[in-house]
Enzyme design. Structure first.
Site, short mmCIF file in Angstrom:
data_model
loop_
_atom_site.label_atom_id
_atom_site.label_comp_id
_atom_site.label_asym_id
_atom_site.label_seq_id
_atom_site.Cartn_x
_atom_site.Cartn_y
_atom_site.Cartn_z
N ASP A 82 2.91 -35.70 39.54
CA ASP A 82 2.83 -34.25 39.70
C ASP A 82 1.74 -33.85 40.68
OD1 ASP A 82 3.66 -31.64 39.03
OD2 ASP A 82 1.88 -31.40 37.77
N GLU A 107 4.96 -36.68 32.67
CA GLU A 107 4.29 -36.11 33.85
C GLU A 107 2.90 -36.72 33.96
OE1 GLU A 107 4.58 -31.67 34.20
OE2 GLU A 107 2.39 -31.83 34.22
N ARG A 165 30.78 -5.93 45.16
CA ARG A 165 29.32 -6.14 45.11
C ARG A 165 28.95 -7.35 44.25
NH1 ARG A 165 26.96 -5.21 48.72
NH2 ARG A 165 26.05 -7.24 48.42
N LYS A 217 13.56 -23.85 37.29
CA LYS A 217 13.06 -22.59 37.89
C LYS A 217 14.21 -21.80 38.49
CE LYS A 217 8.53 -24.64 38.57
NZ LYS A 217 7.48 -25.13 39.49
N LYS A 248 4.61 -33.22 29.11
CA LYS A 248 3.70 -32.65 30.10
C LYS A 248 2.25 -32.74 29.64
CE LYS A 248 6.94 -29.50 32.25
NZ LYS A 248 7.04 -28.22 32.95
#
Lengths: 276, 276, 276, 276, 276, 276
Positions: free
Chosen positions: E216, E195, E98, E133, E165
């Site tokens: 972005d 960004e 598994r 991610k 960011k």
């Protein structure tokens, strides 16, 4: 430095030193009164790791220990200056003493030595950086001390920087091939650095667009020529056996970065006392 | 030193240095041929940690790496001497290089410095021992290097030795009470040591039967008096700021043990190269 | 016992018993009200591990659990006596119940049995000590329980005590050689103990200055002779199959220490209940 | 039992016992010759954990240790019988001795006691099972020993079985509600068991379809009535203070399962020697 | 991918799935014969993690399991194609099944999806990269699968890349200040990425010399303008909601890098069977 | 879900993403002001893991982060709905962002998909369960999300459920033998489930009293026949390639349980944003 990551390390260091428990303190003390302990400099030094490292050691043992005063990291302490004042149960202070001292004596030693290198290149556009020649298991702390001393960090480990060395070049056949292979696979966020031993290699680096060129163990004259040859087309790093005696001359060749293994592998521990 | 215990440490050290993988080597090498790598001394040193530590680093990465030659730990190497010869896949050799060098440069540095202290007291009945002033996380290795250099180990941690210090005495009220408390609880397999700062305290130790008396930062004359006063009724340990310049004189006072923090906290790294 | 070291163990024990979560409690309880839980003795026992171990188990699960009352470790509890009273969310109390009980039933069992041995030698100058015959993974806790019961601890592990056994002697060729080897390498803070099986071996120990002489499985008459022969020149430890029936007689031979494996390897668990 | 899972535990047990290294053995032995060591029963016992546990301890220390003979787990050994014969370097044999003995003395003790319980119910359709009253950190091993002795395992932890106890019932308001809550959330692969103290509760369990009914601390007469009342509609488990003296009578009431905490929490260690 | 680092992860995954042992297999099999197991593709896919991940799972359980055949990572498998053939004891094959399938189904799913994105931009000078991610705990494996599929890796974690960011910019006051702060502290081996949400921000980045400019969630027209504006003075990365439907158009705007979160956070598992 | 067990996992996930520290945030922010951050749904979803998982991520980094609002797990959020509102130092919020989002996007994705399956069988007496086809290392979390979505959990791992598959049957010779072997050893708290491929096997299961019969990849007609044949004598589970398109028809065959691997191995991540 990230307290979240540090705590796990401090717990391991404490376990190493405490073993099954502090049998002396357990035997001798029938009570556990609060005491005030003071860390003081026995020689001039640059403070590093005061509240966040030394103070934290005691708080990992007992969250009730209070840091009443901590000299800011990076500040220069005269001999005799108080670095840290703690208040907490005597047993916790005694159990943590050795680990806290072992850590800050090393960190202050590194920060103090780094500060000396940085001072020697004052007025020049050059960075003093560390290397990966750190004490195994202590890299995060030692690289922090370098920053505290005014130095900069080179790559942290083998996966967050590319450095193509002589063995890589030999195995690949040419600098060009090695650089092209690297450019074809490593993240675009990372610059490609190549170690060179002579001007011919420097030229090869320029021809294939290396981002950083390391001049490894070159003489001063050759370094100056290399800097001229490169002419701003790549960052230039000098490396190899840099000492307090040679760092200024090296910096004056016009290199951008000087990496110094001695900052971490051979800095003498600062002399720090802990008293009640 | 226990290979069983060491492997876990080596894995942590390697993980620290490798991060997510050696992106340079992975990018540059398309094949992974066997190579022979050689560690050599760049200055005279006492070998420490050759097969068991440096060699083991590479075998933890890849069990197929073979140690073809290793200088015996404790042997004195001249500048240029080969310390270790390995054979294995080039990628594993490169990935392990920095950790192996960082370890043996430190261990040889400690062994070499220890050997100097030991040589200076040649002919006298005295032990040179380390302290707990070791690099956090590296105590087992550094204490091993001290033994390799001809030194002896003091207690490893807070639970395998009793050392009653000034703070303990102050808190207890008297040396006698502290020693009695300790004798009433600690295992019979462990001797009771007391730190003293003057002859009055030495006398108190004798009165209550301390097993080991530490003379902390005493002058030479006072030490000689203390040794006479004790007259073999307890082991005598000198401690505090011992240097290569002072160790012989201290030894000649007749103490049994001289503990030296410098052995571990400030030994400069030995200069060792790795080449293919 | 060091709370700092204990917490990591308690987390492992809880993980073993909780698995992926207490599916019964999670299913049955829709709310999570505060409850008061009481640990009580179902038979006479010596309390051990109340606040610091049992109470701590619940606080590791939820720091808001409050220990409202804990009998002091070492106190003798009658059948029915309350040992510990806790207040906290019902789910945390139920999740921790089994681990807390499994621990204190064992610790009280050990403390209670130790107290019996100690009581039997009342009035004599002898220590009752444990051995290394503890439950794997539970040594720190079990040795604590021995101290709570009035016993003393023998060495904790192979690195904080020297015990030269028959196999060591056989391999070395003689007791003298083994003792000399040990004296030449082990820290001066640790005494050297030798296991003997007859008076000839006891004499050998005396001749080479062993610090502690263990009389292993000797008869009472031989023990008495050994004690006389030793005459205070070394500590004397009796060992081997000591029971409640024999401990007094052994003590009366004049030995200094009696080590008893049964204290830890075969103490029956004390009967303790937990109720709301 | 899963070797993959066991090795991690054995490493922890060895680290606990070895500490920083076996200083006696390291000091005494200058060479490290191969020896043959034999574990033998000093009293009749059921063998448990021979090759897979005791043998494995030494192989974790040194993979070159060879198990030359191991009595099969579950076999009954007479006093004097050889249980295990190993061959390996003397230092590894000595370092592993105590951990190996501590483990198999406990495991054989549990298997031997379990075998006695099982023998006493011979000829009856009843299972003897363990409980969660195991030594913290040793559950996998102790439950294995129960199986070796012929017993069966009850749930391993709080997440692989449902047992609704008095506190759950009280908090829920009724057995019915508790069972319905459980049935609504727990995996369909797991049966729902309820602890009952009287026949009225047994009837409630039957009314709501509990899969297993535990008769907790009931008298023999009441147990018999309960078994009759249940009439095969649920599995019946007797629990509470079961001894060698009472187990047969309990079994004769017709219950399906008898769970016995004593199997693990109070089994005396078997007496086993290790000799060269 | 580094086998040295992978093994520790595989052990954790196996422990999660095996729990206390495979009770079905242990109960059902009285013997443990060698079997040959085959992993096969049930749909077209790009092979990823065959020998090094799936094969390794079984070898962690039992080093004697042999990988007899493994399709090379990166190769395209038709439905029905054999991916891996193993030989080993049936119990180990069943216990590892598994975990091995869960891993390779995910890795092949990611590699297969990545290959689709890469194919859609064929002929253009653009890199398809992943993001952070990824599944927590599986980043090293998932980023490997992206490389196998022909994609490139973006930064691995927060310490081996700089990405300024919107929140950083807002807090700093301006892009210029944020970039200058970063340039003053981060290692020279790492490029500085910013960004941006509009052309004005792009211009700010150019003015202060950002190394990489992320566009972005810009529209295609704005992207094209940005690429023109930048004119090779920085690397250009497009990011935000990129799908198979839009990737080609985005690539045709002339950006250098397109980062795609979907590669790892939403790739459907490939359908792979294991049979004997 | 047990916070006690979760914290250790969260620490590992954070370490993976943070590496040596967030160099961007450390460089850019000179202060560390408190901010309010909001997680919001960008598409309709079922909330899962809000306070206990996402909120906890930040509190592991810094216990002073406050969860000001959290949508209850299981509640359905419209696009734009606020899921979680946090207050804490900006650096901790930024450092935890990616891990928190990666987790809840996955958990909400699973809960949302599970809810769809459950809704499709509304009004029928059937359970939708997950399988062991979960992301390695994330099983506890993913199985929690299934429950949040209204599904039920199948066995957690190989030791808390018995599932006799085709390979077991083949190796044993018959279903009967496999079931008898299992019944003879597995805990009585666990039901025995058998995987069948046709009606003949279903009949065999009934003959030997299997508790649960899995119908593996059967057609609808055959399933209906199997349900009739079983007639309530065992629980019936349908398994194999179940999709949203087929689940209702399968449920209408009268099976008790439908296990769906897609719930965990292929649920697309929910789209969730974090803003200040």
């Amino acid at each position: 430095m990230d307290g979240f990551l540090l705590d796990g390390q401090l717990r391991r260091f404490l376990a190493e030193d405490i073993g099954q428990g502090d049998i002396t303190t357990d035997a001798v003390f029938t009570a556990n009164p609060e005491v005030t302990a003071v860390l003081a400099a026995r020689e001039p030094l640059v403070a590093a790791g005061m509240a966040e490292v030394a103070g934290r050691v005691f708080q990992v043992l007992n969250p009730e220990v209070v840091v009443e005063y901590a000299m800011a990291d990076g500040e220069e302490a005269a001999a005799g200056a108080i670095l840290l004042r703690l208040r907490g149960p005597v047993r916790d202070i005694l159990r943590g003493e050795r680990v806290a001292l072992n850590l800050v004596q090393r960190l202050c030693g590194i920060a103090t030595l780094t500060r000396k290198y940085v001072a020697l290149v004052a007025g020049l556009q050059v960075q003093i950086t560390d290397t990966r020649k750190t004490s195994p298991g202590l890299r995060m702390l030692e690289k922090y001390a370098v920053r505290v001393g005014g130095g900069r960090n080179h790559r942290f480990n083998l996966s967050d920087g590319v450095l193509i060395k002589d063995n890589h070049i030999a195995a690949c056949g040419s600098i060009r091939l090695a650089v092209e292979n690297a450019r074809a696979t490593v993240p675009h966020t990372i610059r490609i650095e190549v170690e060179t031993e002579n001007l011919a290699q420097v030229q090869e680096c320029l021809d294939c667009g290396a981002d950083i060129i390391m001049l490894d163990n070159m003489g001063l004259a050759e370094m100056r020529q290399a800097v001229q040859l490169i002419g701003g087309r790549a960052l230039v790093e000098a490396s190899g056996g840099v000492t307090l005696a040679t760092v200024r001359q090296i910096a004056e060749t016009g290199v951008d970065i000087i990496s110094v293994g001695r900052l971490t592998h051979s800095a003498p521990a600062s002399d720090i006392s802990m008293d009640f």
